[in-house]
Design a protein around this motif. Structure first.
Motif, PDB file in Angstrom:
ATOM      1  N   MET A  68      71.695  39.996  19.511  1.00 47.86           N
ATOM      2  CA  MET A  68      70.819  38.829  19.424  1.00 47.86           C
ATOM      3  C   MET A  68      70.535  38.256  20.809  1.00 47.86           C
ATOM      4  O   MET A  68      69.411  37.815  21.092  1.00 47.86           O
ATOM      5  CB  MET A  68      71.426  37.750  18.523  1.00 47.86           C
ATOM      6  N   LEU A  69      71.543  38.235  21.666  1.00 45.61           N
ATOM      7  CA  LEU A  69      71.338  37.744  23.027  1.00 45.61           C
ATOM      8  C   LEU A  69      70.356  38.635  23.775  1.00 45.61           C
ATOM      9  O   LEU A  69      69.495  38.149  24.516  1.00 45.61           O
ATOM     10  CB  LEU A  69      72.664  37.675  23.783  1.00 45.61           C
ATOM     11  N   LYS A  70      70.464  39.939  23.568  1.00 45.42           N
ATOM     12  CA  LYS A  70      69.515  40.860  24.198  1.00 45.42           C
ATOM     13  C   LYS A  70      68.110  40.604  23.675  1.00 45.42           C
ATOM     14  O   LYS A  70      67.130  40.644  24.437  1.00 45.42           O
ATOM     15  CB  LYS A  70      69.909  42.306  23.942  1.00 45.42           C
ATOM     16  N   ILE A  95      72.071  33.982   7.156  1.00 46.22           N
ATOM     17  CA  ILE A  95      72.301  35.236   7.888  1.00 46.22           C
ATOM     18  C   ILE A  95      73.733  35.283   8.402  1.00 46.22           C
ATOM     19  O   ILE A  95      74.433  36.309   8.275  1.00 46.22           O
ATOM     20  CB  ILE A  95      71.309  35.359   9.071  1.00 46.22           C
ATOM     21  N   LEU A  96      74.215  34.178   8.968  1.00 43.60           N
ATOM     22  CA  LEU A  96      75.593  34.143   9.469  1.00 43.60           C
ATOM     23  C   LEU A  96      76.602  34.297   8.328  1.00 43.60           C
ATOM     24  O   LEU A  96      77.616  34.978   8.482  1.00 43.60           O
ATOM     25  CB  LEU A  96      75.854  32.831  10.227  1.00 43.60           C
ATOM     26  N   ASP A  97      76.311  33.669   7.197  1.00 45.87           N
ATOM     27  CA  ASP A  97      77.216  33.789   6.045  1.00 45.87           C
ATOM     28  C   ASP A  97      77.292  35.236   5.567  1.00 45.87           C
ATOM     29  O   ASP A  97      78.378  35.751   5.259  1.00 45.87           O
ATOM     30  CB  ASP A  97      76.743  32.887   4.902  1.00 45.87           C
ATOM     31  N   GLU A  98      76.138  35.906   5.495  1.00 50.82           N
ATOM     32  CA  GLU A  98      76.125  37.303   5.058  1.00 50.82           C
ATOM     33  C   GLU A  98      76.844  38.204   6.055  1.00 50.82           C
ATOM     34  O   GLU A  98      77.565  39.128   5.654  1.00 50.82           O
ATOM     35  CB  GLU A  98      74.676  37.774   4.878  1.00 50.82           C
ATOM     36  N   LEU A  99      76.645  37.941   7.326  1.00 51.21           N
ATOM     37  CA  LEU A  99      77.309  38.760   8.344  1.00 51.21           C
ATOM     38  C   LEU A  99      78.819  38.546   8.309  1.00 51.21           C
ATOM     39  O   LEU A  99      79.595  39.500   8.444  1.00 51.21           O
ATOM     40  CB  LEU A  99      76.746  38.427   9.726  1.00 51.21           C
ATOM     41  N   VAL A 159      61.274  26.868   9.697  1.00 55.45           N
ATOM     42  CA  VAL A 159      61.280  27.889   8.643  1.00 55.45           C
ATOM     43  C   VAL A 159      62.252  29.010   8.994  1.00 55.45           C
ATOM     44  O   VAL A 159      62.972  29.527   8.128  1.00 55.45           O
ATOM     45  CB  VAL A 159      59.857  28.462   8.451  1.00 55.45           C
ATOM     46  N   VAL A 160      62.301  29.369  10.264  1.00 51.96           N
ATOM     47  CA  VAL A 160      63.205  30.435  10.717  1.00 51.96           C
ATOM     48  C   VAL A 160      64.650  29.945  10.714  1.00 51.96           C
ATOM     49  O   VAL A 160      65.557  30.626  10.216  1.00 51.96           O
ATOM     50  CB  VAL A 160      62.807  30.925  12.123  1.00 51.96           C
ATOM     51  N   LEU A 161      64.862  28.756  11.252  1.00 55.14           N
ATOM     52  CA  LEU A 161      66.230  28.245  11.375  1.00 55.14           C
ATOM     53  C   LEU A 161      66.880  27.979  10.015  1.00 55.14           C
ATOM     54  O   LEU A 161      68.104  28.039   9.886  1.00 55.14           O
ATOM     55  CB  LEU A 161      66.244  26.968  12.225  1.00 55.14           C
ATOM     56  N   LYS A 162      66.069  27.689   9.011  1.00 55.63           N
ATOM     57  CA  LYS A 162      66.638  27.469   7.680  1.00 55.63           C
ATOM     58  C   LYS A 162      67.325  28.720   7.150  1.00 55.63           C
ATOM     59  O   LYS A 162      68.235  28.631   6.321  1.00 55.63           O
ATOM     60  CB  LYS A 162      65.539  27.008   6.713  1.00 55.63           C
ATOM     61  N   ASP A 163      66.873  29.875   7.588  1.00 52.86           N
ATOM     62  CA  ASP A 163      67.479  31.134   7.135  1.00 52.86           C
ATOM     63  C   ASP A 163      68.663  31.566   8.000  1.00 52.86           C
ATOM     64  O   ASP A 163      69.387  32.496   7.639  1.00 52.86           O
ATOM     65  CB  ASP A 163      66.432  32.254   7.146  1.00 52.86           C
ATOM     66  N   ALA A 164      68.845  30.899   9.142  1.00 50.82           N
ATOM     67  CA  ALA A 164      69.875  31.341  10.091  1.00 50.82           C
ATOM     68  C   ALA A 164      71.281  31.212   9.518  1.00 50.82           C
ATOM     69  O   ALA A 164      72.124  32.104   9.698  1.00 50.82           O
ATOM     70  CB  ALA A 164      69.759  30.542  11.396  1.00 50.82           C
ATOM     71  N   PHE A 173      76.268  34.849  15.971  1.00 50.33           N
ATOM     72  CA  PHE A 173      75.951  36.163  15.412  1.00 50.33           C
ATOM     73  C   PHE A 173      76.624  37.261  16.232  1.00 50.33           C
ATOM     74  O   PHE A 173      77.265  38.170  15.678  1.00 50.33           O
ATOM     75  CB  PHE A 173      74.433  36.370  15.393  1.00 50.33           C
ATOM     76  N   ASP A 174      76.488  37.192  17.537  1.00 53.36           N
ATOM     77  CA  ASP A 174      77.028  38.257  18.390  1.00 53.36           C
ATOM     78  C   ASP A 174      78.553  38.299  18.357  1.00 53.36           C
ATOM     79  O   ASP A 174      79.150  39.374  18.429  1.00 53.36           O
ATOM     80  CB  ASP A 174      76.522  38.085  19.824  1.00 53.36           C
ATOM     81  N   GLU A 175      79.188  37.136  18.237  1.00 48.03           N
ATOM     82  CA  GLU A 175      80.653  37.120  18.109  1.00 48.03           C
ATOM     83  C   GLU A 175      81.091  37.846  16.836  1.00 48.03           C
ATOM     84  O   GLU A 175      82.044  38.634  16.848  1.00 48.03           O
ATOM     85  CB  GLU A 175      81.171  35.678  18.094  1.00 48.03           C
ATOM     86  N   LEU A 176      80.404  37.566  15.734  1.00 46.30           N
ATOM     87  CA  LEU A 176      80.739  38.217  14.470  1.00 46.30           C
ATOM     88  C   LEU A 176      80.462  39.717  14.537  1.00 46.30           C
ATOM     89  O   LEU A 176      81.249  40.529  14.039  1.00 46.30           O
ATOM     90  CB  LEU A 176      79.936  37.588  13.330  1.00 46.30           C
TER      91      LEU A 176
END
Length: 389
Positions: free
Chosen positions: A262-264, A113-117, A105-110, A207-210
């Motif tokens: 995110m890594l933190k 999130i990357l697209d929006e970022l 359920v969480v990964l489906k939104d990932a 995420f962190d790269e972006l």
């Protein structure tokens, strides 16, 4: 494959803890991984004394020399996990299903999130004009109107990090349970959960790269907080305050202040998992991380395994996961990933990265250079430091 002379020499660094007529106690001083036969133990005196040395000394001599031969032939070294982890097609078993569904359920939104970022452009122009013309109310209103929906996105990203941490905890509970004897069995037999764990790491690095390449994120949020504070002082109602109150704004600000937020979140979440499960040895958690790194390295450097990837995207995925789990291990393990006693073959992992087309892995090498915790410690060998220069 022969071991280094340094490994062999390590066997002779023995701490004498005490002896009596029948037994000799000793413990090796270093090289924890070298040979199981030199674990702390009692060695009974079954060797006849020679004219030159005592019976106890003779016992140690034979034991140490025997283990030295094992090291030189590498017959007793801990083997790297050697199996194919199917990152492309792994499906959950019935035993994995409950945890898998929860994390899915969480990964489906990932991806969203990357697209929006990636599409996040910021309100830099509106903010600049408002700052340059502080008395122009129209420009102030335009800047505020531009920033408020962006802050809503930043809040959404932050809240997703909390969901990601909860998903990580679910996976760690499953992968460190007593269902199987060791991490290798967990990852080999619970491949769908291992794949989800890898996907979390992959998302985190993406995420962190972006985030690192988009200064508008922190600029927008800083402007929002300054403007909100000014509105409160002037008793001006603020539309965005209902969405992000002061307490939440403080937490979001701390989140984005980190270079790799995110890594933190993952490293803090893993540390929290260990502290909340005091009956679970920390090695159960760190060994899952080191085993995942080893699995990725072996698959990448073994043509038989690598040829089973259906696309180069899976190769990139595997490289990113390997680096992500190294960084996480370096944060969570008390002495990090770069010491000689590390269960991660750092030289081998760096070599795998170096063997890829240069432009494709520079970002991953930079992640090891600049986002790890222990690389610059004195305990890190010069060889590893030079490989990352």
């Amino acid at each position: 494959m022969l071991c280094s002379t340094g490994d062999a020499f390590g066997l002779f660094q023995i701490l004498w803890l005490g002896a009596n007529e029948n037994a000799l106690y000793f413990h090796k001083a270093r090289m924890d991984y070298v040979c199981q036969a030199v674990e702390p133990e009692v060695i009974f005196n079954s060797v006849s004394p020679s004219p030159c040395i005592s019976a106890n000394a003779a016992t140690v001599w034979y034991v140490v020399m025997g283990n030295l031969l094992k090291v030189l032939t590498c017959t007793d070294l801990e083997q790297e996990p050697n199996f194919f982890l199917d990152f492309e097609n792994a499906q959950p078993t019935e035993a994995e299903r409950e945890t898998w569904d929860e994390v899915d359920v969480v990964l489906k939104d990932a991806l969203a999130i990357l697209d929006e970022l990636q599409a996040y452009k910021g309100a830099g122009q509106e903010i600049r004009e408002a700052i340059q013309n502080p008395n122009d109310e129209a420009l102030q209103d335009q800047a505020w109107a531009a920033v408020v929906p962006l802050v809503g996105k930043l809040k959404k990203f932050y809240e997703f990090s909390q969901r990601l941490e909860a998903a990580l905890h679910s996976l760690l509970r499953a992968l460190t349970s007593e269902t199987y004897d060791d991490p290798t069995q967990h990852l080999e037999r619970e491949q769908a959960l291992a794949k989800q764990f890898a996907e979390i790491l992959h998302f985190t690095l993406c995420f962190d790269e972006l985030k690192m390449t988009n200064p508008a994120i922190q600029n927008d949020f800083s402007y929002y907080r300054r403007t909100l504070s000014r509105m409160r002082i002037n008793n001006v109602p603020a539309e965005g305050e209902n969405e992000v109150n002061n307490e939440l704004a403080n937490r979001i600000s701390l989140f984005y202040a980190d270079a790799t937020p995110m890594l933190k979140t993952l490293s803090d979440g893993t540390t929290k998992f260990v502290s909340e499960n005091k009956n679970l040895p920390i090695e159960n958690t760190t060994d899952v991380l080191s085993t995942m790194a080893s699995v990725c390295k072996v698959m990448l450097e073994t043509p038989e395994y690598r040829s089973r990837f259906s696309s180069e995207e899976t190769v990139s995925f595997c490289l990113r996961v390997m680096v992500g789990v190294i960084i996480l291990y370096d944060y969570v393990h008390p002495v990090g990933a770069f010491v000689k006693s590390s269960k991660i073959d750092m030289k081998g992992c760096i070599k795998v990265l170096r063997d890829q087309p240069p432009n494709s892995v520079e970002g991953l090498l930079n992640a090891l250079r600049y986002t790890t915790k222990h690389l610059n410690d004195e305990s890190t060998t010069k060889t590893i430091k030079s490989m990352l220069q």
